[in-house]
Design a protein around this motif. Sequence first.
Motif, PDB file in Angstrom:
ATOM      1  N   PHE A   1       0.872  -1.176   0.000  1.00  0.00           N
ATOM      2  CA  PHE A   1       0.000   0.000   0.000  1.00  0.00           C
ATOM      3  C   PHE A   1       0.914   1.233   0.000  1.00  0.00           C
ATOM      4  O   PHE A   1       1.475   1.583   1.040  1.00  0.00           O
ATOM      5  CB  PHE A   1      -0.897   0.005   1.238  1.00  0.00           C
ATOM      6  CG  PHE A   1      -1.847  -1.158   1.308  1.00  0.00           C
ATOM      7  CD1 PHE A   1      -3.126  -1.055   0.804  1.00  0.00           C
ATOM      8  CD2 PHE A   1      -1.450  -2.362   1.875  1.00  0.00           C
ATOM      9  CE1 PHE A   1      -4.009  -2.130   0.863  1.00  0.00           C
ATOM     10  CE2 PHE A   1      -2.313  -3.438   1.936  1.00  0.00           C
ATOM     11  CZ  PHE A   1      -3.595  -3.320   1.429  1.00  0.00           C
TER      12      PHE A   1
ATOM     13  N   TYR B   1      -8.541   8.381   2.874  1.00  0.00           N
ATOM     14  CA  TYR B   1      -7.497   7.359   2.851  1.00  0.00           C
ATOM     15  C   TYR B   1      -7.357   6.838   1.427  1.00  0.00           C
ATOM     16  O   TYR B   1      -8.339   6.469   0.776  1.00  0.00           O
ATOM     17  CB  TYR B   1      -7.848   6.204   3.799  1.00  0.00           C
ATOM     18  CG  TYR B   1      -7.969   6.629   5.235  1.00  0.00           C
ATOM     19  CD1 TYR B   1      -6.869   6.602   6.079  1.00  0.00           C
ATOM     20  CD2 TYR B   1      -9.182   7.081   5.748  1.00  0.00           C
ATOM     21  CE1 TYR B   1      -6.974   7.002   7.397  1.00  0.00           C
ATOM     22  CE2 TYR B   1      -9.296   7.484   7.066  1.00  0.00           C
ATOM     23  CZ  TYR B   1      -8.187   7.444   7.887  1.00  0.00           C
ATOM     24  OH  TYR B   1      -8.298   7.849   9.196  1.00  0.00           O
TER      25      TYR B   1
ATOM     26  N   ILE C   1      -6.410   4.013  -0.842  1.00  0.00           N
ATOM     27  CA  ILE C   1      -6.236   2.569  -0.729  1.00  0.00           C
ATOM     28  C   ILE C   1      -5.626   1.963  -2.001  1.00  0.00           C
ATOM     29  O   ILE C   1      -5.837   0.778  -2.300  1.00  0.00           O
ATOM     30  CB  ILE C   1      -7.576   1.872  -0.410  1.00  0.00           C
ATOM     31  CG1 ILE C   1      -8.621   2.199  -1.484  1.00  0.00           C
ATOM     32  CG2 ILE C   1      -8.068   2.270   0.960  1.00  0.00           C
ATOM     33  CD1 ILE C   1      -9.900   1.388  -1.332  1.00  0.00           C
TER      34      ILE C   1
ATOM     35  N   HIS D   1      -3.126   0.035  -4.206  1.00  0.00           N
ATOM     36  CA  HIS D   1      -2.380  -1.127  -3.731  1.00  0.00           C
ATOM     37  C   HIS D   1      -1.842  -1.940  -4.903  1.00  0.00           C
ATOM     38  O   HIS D   1      -2.314  -1.821  -6.036  1.00  0.00           O
ATOM     39  CB  HIS D   1      -3.268  -2.024  -2.863  1.00  0.00           C
ATOM     40  CG  HIS D   1      -4.486  -2.521  -3.574  1.00  0.00           C
ATOM     41  ND1 HIS D   1      -5.638  -1.767  -3.702  1.00  0.00           N
ATOM     42  CD2 HIS D   1      -4.740  -3.697  -4.221  1.00  0.00           C
ATOM     43  CE1 HIS D   1      -6.538  -2.451  -4.376  1.00  0.00           C
ATOM     44  NE2 HIS D   1      -6.025  -3.617  -4.709  1.00  0.00           N
TER      45      HIS D   1
ATOM     46  N   GLY E   1     -10.896   0.483   2.372  1.00  0.00           N
ATOM     47  CA  GLY E   1      -9.972  -0.629   2.501  1.00  0.00           C
ATOM     48  C   GLY E   1     -10.042  -1.550   1.303  1.00  0.00           C
ATOM     49  O   GLY E   1     -10.779  -1.308   0.338  1.00  0.00           O
TER      50      GLY E   1
ATOM     51  N   ALA F   1      -7.454  -2.525   6.128  1.00  0.00           N
ATOM     52  CA  ALA F   1      -8.115  -1.232   6.272  1.00  0.00           C
ATOM     53  C   ALA F   1      -7.423  -0.429   7.368  1.00  0.00           C
ATOM     54  O   ALA F   1      -6.799  -0.991   8.275  1.00  0.00           O
ATOM     55  CB  ALA F   1      -9.593  -1.425   6.617  1.00  0.00           C
TER      56      ALA F   1
END
Length: 386
Positions: free
Chosen positions: A77, A244, A246, A248, A323, A221
């Motif tokens: 991440f 946030y 997320i 990845h 998440g 998360a």
Amino acid sequence: MDSFVSKIRSLDAYPKINEDFYSRTLSGGVITLASSIIMTLLFISELRLYLHAATETKLVVDTSRGETLRINFDITFPAIPCSILSVDAMDISGEQHLDIRHDIIKKRIDVLGNVIETRKEGIGSPTIDRPLQRHGGRLEHNETYCGSCYGAEGSDDHCCNTCEDVREAYRKKGWALTNPDEIDQCKREGFLEKIKEEEGEGCNMYGFLEVNKVAGNFHFAPGKSFQQSNVHVHDLLTFQKDSYNISHKINRLTYGEYFPGVVNPLDGVKWTQETPHGMYQYFIKVVPTVYTDVSGHTIQTNQFSVTEHFKGADFGRFQSIPGVFFFYDLSPIKVTFTEQHASFLHFLTNVCAIVGGVFTVSGILDSFIYHGQKAIKKKMELGKFS
């Protein structure tokens, strides 16, 4: 004696032609040489097939019970610090594993992907320097420390000696820790300061989960998770952030051990978030697989297929936990792969078929060319003398 030999000779099913009737030709030599090369190449190919094991595939009903499922993962991440990232797992049987830490390693990475630090714990251990006791006073000489849980004590002798202890006690109560600076343990450990220090960093998390072999999910998360009114939520107020990222990259994701020829469709998959909020979901169908090599060694593992979905938020507000979620279900059908060598008799039969087939075709071709040349030559001679 001579009569007996004569009787045996009369049984010869392969009568020989006298050498005086043989006629060796250039075309016959070329065809013989070519057929010999073809037979040699086909023989080598058949020998390779014989020496290398063939894999037989079967589909059977999966009747296994009471087994566990091992999930191996390695996910990066680039925009979520390790200190706020957690992993949870739960299944339809009601079993939950929240904020899993055992068998999991976290690597702090910078914006270029370089590793800053490798650790198993998110925040670290505290430094006790006359901390505030449960009764309100400071730690005195020779006094055993017992920190307050700020109303979340599970029993009269329950002590919360670290910020993590307080967060865990709040989680069990289903409470959110809104202001860590008001908690003596968190303030003393510099909880928010450490989170701010990791601002702009990313996290590489790898390890494995051992879960029940039933449908369920695991997810990555921010925040510590807890149950509130039978709903799974994450404490995001603690980190005092509005959004946030997320984004990845899945370096590796497997359900079980590796076996030859397996294809894991999520290995190397990368996704970048373009909206402020959202949840990325992977819906995975796990197929139990048994692989048995030529020596009889068996690997109990799994294959899987996957579909993806991004769930955004409406009007800039969280409608779901930010998440990356992996929802998995198990197929009732099991695939078995069995490696085995072909029998020597099968190999010998194929070799004989190759030799006989090439020899027969070559003979037909040679006869066609020979008689064709002979007929043309005869016509030319008749035309010459007419």
